[in-house]
Design a protein around this motif. Structure first.
Motif, mmCIF file in Angstrom:
data_model
loop_
_atom_site.group_PDB
_atom_site.id
_atom_site.type_symbol
_atom_site.label_atom_id
_atom_site.label_comp_id
_atom_site.label_asym_id
_atom_site.label_seq_id
_atom_site.Cartn_x
_atom_site.Cartn_y
_atom_site.Cartn_z
ATOM 1 N N ARG A 1 0.669 2.050 -5.414
ATOM 2 C CA ARG A 1 1.639 3.134 -5.515
ATOM 3 C C ARG A 1 1.736 3.576 -6.963
ATOM 4 O O ARG A 1 1.530 2.787 -7.853
ATOM 5 N N ASN B 1 0.811 -1.226 0.000
ATOM 6 C CA ASN B 1 0.000 0.000 0.000
ATOM 7 C C ASN B 1 0.844 1.275 0.000
ATOM 8 O O ASN B 1 1.933 1.314 0.558
ATOM 9 N N ASP B 2 0.272 2.300 -0.587
ATOM 10 C CA ASP B 2 0.912 3.616 -0.656
ATOM 11 C C ASP B 2 0.558 4.418 0.596
ATOM 12 O O ASP B 2 -0.602 4.800 0.779
ATOM 13 N N LYS C 1 -4.010 -0.323 -2.092
ATOM 14 C CA LYS C 1 -3.874 1.114 -2.419
ATOM 15 C C LYS C 1 -2.575 1.272 -3.201
ATOM 16 O O LYS C 1 -1.511 1.485 -2.643
ATOM 17 N N LYS D 1 -1.488 7.578 0.467
ATOM 18 C CA LYS D 1 -2.949 7.478 0.370
ATOM 19 C C LYS D 1 -3.585 7.155 1.723
ATOM 20 O O LYS D 1 -4.690 7.593 2.008
ATOM 21 N N VAL D 2 -2.886 6.336 2.526
ATOM 22 C CA VAL D 2 -3.371 5.979 3.862
ATOM 23 C C VAL D 2 -2.182 6.059 4.820
ATOM 24 O O VAL D 2 -1.310 5.186 4.811
#
Length: 196
Positions: free
Chosen positions: A196, A92-93, A194, A96-97
């Motif tokens: 990248r 996950n990026d 999410k 974003k979170v």
């Protein structure tokens, strides 16, 4: 001519779609080095063991991961004791979170007692090579490096005491005993990655 253009457009679109590994496929992206919560650079090849390799795509923020996280820690630690290599990968990026940051990964691994690498897929490229789409999403490979189980941890994320089907635990046991995995494919339930 029109038909050729339409076909080319479809092929172009399909080229950008990641598709999940099929049962029997080999472990992809084995040499990509990823930063572990310890600060070391680790690849899937570095953790592969004789019995097989357990790869879980996970993160910090997803409610599904949080529900299963204690079991992920227990199963991952037990799998290592059984002779499997284990690696948990966060694709996950964090832009974003924020909760998916490296610092929170370090904290979570310590709190949960991860005895295996928890690493950052800093391009999401490893997740894409697997065709992973969810967190958590499990991929178990046997000793020859072939996919033998793909899907969920078990059949009840929210209520551990009501689990009836222990998909990953059963698959680990079967592979360790040289048997065929009875339920080799389940639906991975979780948050979307999410990217990248």
């Amino acid at each position: 001519m029109k038909r050729v253009l339409v076909l080319a457009a479809v092929v172009g679109m399909v080229g950008n779609v990641t598709s999940a590994l099929e049962l029997g496929d080999p472990v992809p992206a084995t040499t990509v080095k990823m930063k572990d919560v310890s600060g070391r650079m680790v690849s899937i090849a570095d953790v592969q063991k004789e019995k097989g390799t357990l790869v879980i795509f996970s993160c910090n923020a997803c409610p599904w991961v949080k529900a299963w996280e204690t079991r992920i820690a227990e199963l991952g630690n037990r799998a290592q004791e059984m002779g499997f290599g284990v690696i948990v990968i966060n694709p996950n990026d964090p832009a974003k979170v924020a909760e998916d940051s490296y610092e929170v990964m370090q904290q979570r691994a310590k709190e949960r007692g991860f005895a295996f690498p928890y690493v950052v897929d800093d391009t999401s490229g490893v997740a894409k090579a697997f065709g992973a789409t969810r967190t958590p999403e499990v991929f178990l490979f046997d000793g020859s490096g072939r996919l033998v189980y793909h899907g969920a941890i078990d059949d009840n994320a929210r209520e551990p005491e009501k689990v009836e089907k222990h998909y990953l635990a059963d698959a680990l046991r079967a592979v360790a005993q040289g048997q065929k995995v009875a339920v080799a494919q389940t639906k991975a339930l979780g948050c979307t990655i999410k990217w990248r």
